[in-house]
Scaffold this motif. Structure first.
Motif, mmCIF file in Angstrom:
data_model
loop_
_atom_site.group_PDB
_atom_site.id
_atom_site.type_symbol
_atom_site.label_atom_id
_atom_site.label_comp_id
_atom_site.label_asym_id
_atom_site.label_seq_id
_atom_site.Cartn_x
_atom_site.Cartn_y
_atom_site.Cartn_z
ATOM 1 N N ILE A 60 0.668 -1.345 0.110
ATOM 2 C CA ILE A 60 0.041 -0.135 0.006
ATOM 3 C C ILE A 60 0.788 1.369 -0.183
ATOM 4 O O ILE A 60 1.869 1.462 0.899
ATOM 5 C CB ILE A 60 -0.948 -0.044 1.195
ATOM 6 N N THR A 63 0.233 7.426 -0.923
ATOM 7 C CA THR A 63 -0.440 8.118 -1.554
ATOM 8 C C THR A 63 -1.863 7.421 -1.336
ATOM 9 O O THR A 63 -3.074 8.011 -1.487
ATOM 10 C CB THR A 63 -0.512 8.115 -3.018
ATOM 11 N N GLU A 64 -2.196 6.119 -0.762
ATOM 12 C CA GLU A 64 -3.155 5.646 -0.342
ATOM 13 C C GLU A 64 -3.398 5.419 1.144
ATOM 14 O O GLU A 64 -4.369 4.852 1.702
ATOM 15 C CB GLU A 64 -3.343 4.175 -1.213
ATOM 16 N N GLY A 65 -2.623 6.116 1.776
ATOM 17 C CA GLY A 65 -2.730 6.142 3.383
ATOM 18 C C GLY A 65 -1.755 5.608 4.135
ATOM 19 O O GLY A 65 -1.840 5.656 5.374
ATOM 20 N N SER A 73 4.797 -2.305 4.365
ATOM 21 C CA SER A 73 3.747 -1.553 3.359
ATOM 22 C C SER A 73 2.770 -2.653 3.169
ATOM 23 O O SER A 73 1.615 -2.353 2.446
ATOM 24 C CB SER A 73 4.146 -1.217 2.142
ATOM 25 N N ILE A 216 -1.549 2.913 8.832
ATOM 26 C CA ILE A 216 -3.157 3.147 8.065
ATOM 27 C C ILE A 216 -4.312 2.929 9.031
ATOM 28 O O ILE A 216 -4.571 2.177 9.861
ATOM 29 C CB ILE A 216 -3.193 1.967 7.088
#
Length: 243
Positions: A60, A63-65, A73, A216
């Motif tokens: 992840i 840019t997606e949190g 990741s 996240i």
């Protein structure tokens, strides 16, 4: 027993095992490999399993949190042998140890060191006030759903804090409240997961790891971890709004 006799005995035992494991038609049915789905899944459940395994292994991006501070990741980066199992990744805990008691360093939001950051400015360090560190290796998360399916009452029946049955094992239940349970008066649940059995459900485990290992936030933990507890630095490192 001579070597030849031992080999012959082993061959007989092996043949007997194959005979006992075979079904009525004489076909040996092996257990699924570690990490594979169990046979009893419906087609819909198998689809969900396959989707989950892909998501488990998908990195992840920030840019997606992900972040601003994190250890990995995706889930598989830690639980990798096989997917969902043990791994060789480690994390660092730090704090203050004083005469057998442990406390967090004042000003820190947690005792878990986040090894990486979205930039060097955002990265954490072990503060000088910490006099204790511990390295923890990744435990397996396989079959957690089956473990959660065991009723609390069944586990409570096996609790034996004083080793009354004399088997050399004394067990004590860690009663906890799941993150998804917002009613403070609801009954506590048996802790099943984590180093201290501090997590009761797979959902709580997932929400905790997603926030604390990958940075996240989610519906269970909506507040971001600030780098070394510094909320001003967090504001500069994490401009993305929370979900």
């Amino acid at each position: 027993m001579s070597p030849g006799t031992r080999i012959a005995s082993l061959a007989v035992i092996t043949a007997s095992c194959f005979a006992l494991c075979a079904d009525g038609g004489g076909v040996l049915e092996l257990q699924p490999r570690a990490g594979d789905p169990i046979r009893e899944l419906t087609a819909e459940q198998r689809d969900l399993f396959d989707i989950g395994r892909v998501l488990y292994s998908t990195p992840i991006p920030a840019t997606e949190g992900m972040g601003p501070i994190f250890n990995k990741s995706n889930c598989q980066s830690c639980h990798s042998n096989p997917v969902g199992g043990w791994g060789n990744a480690s994390v660092t805990q730090f704090g203050i140890s004083d005469k057998g008691s442990f406390t967090m360093v004042p000003g820190e939001s947690q005792s878990l060191l986040q090894e990486f950051g979205v930039s060097e400015f955002c990265m954490e360090i072990i503060p000088s006030a910490a006099n204790f560190t511990a390295i923890r290796m990744t435990n397996s998360s396989m079959a957690f759903g089956m473990v959660e399916a065991v009723p609390d009452a069944a586990i409570a029946l096996l609790e034996d804090p004083t080793d009354a049955n004399g088997d050399g094992v004394s067990g004590r239940i860690h009663w906890v409240r799941p993150l998804e349970e917002t009613n403070s008066s609801s009954p506590l649940r048996v802790g099943r997961f984590g180093w201290k059995a501090q997590v009761a459900t797979v959902l709580s485990f997932s929400g905790d790891a997603t926030r604390n290992e990958m940075g996240i936030t989610n519906r269970l933990l909506m507040v971001e971890n600030a780098p070394n507890g510094d909320s001003a630095r967090l504001a500069q490192c994490d401009p993305m709004p929370e979900p």
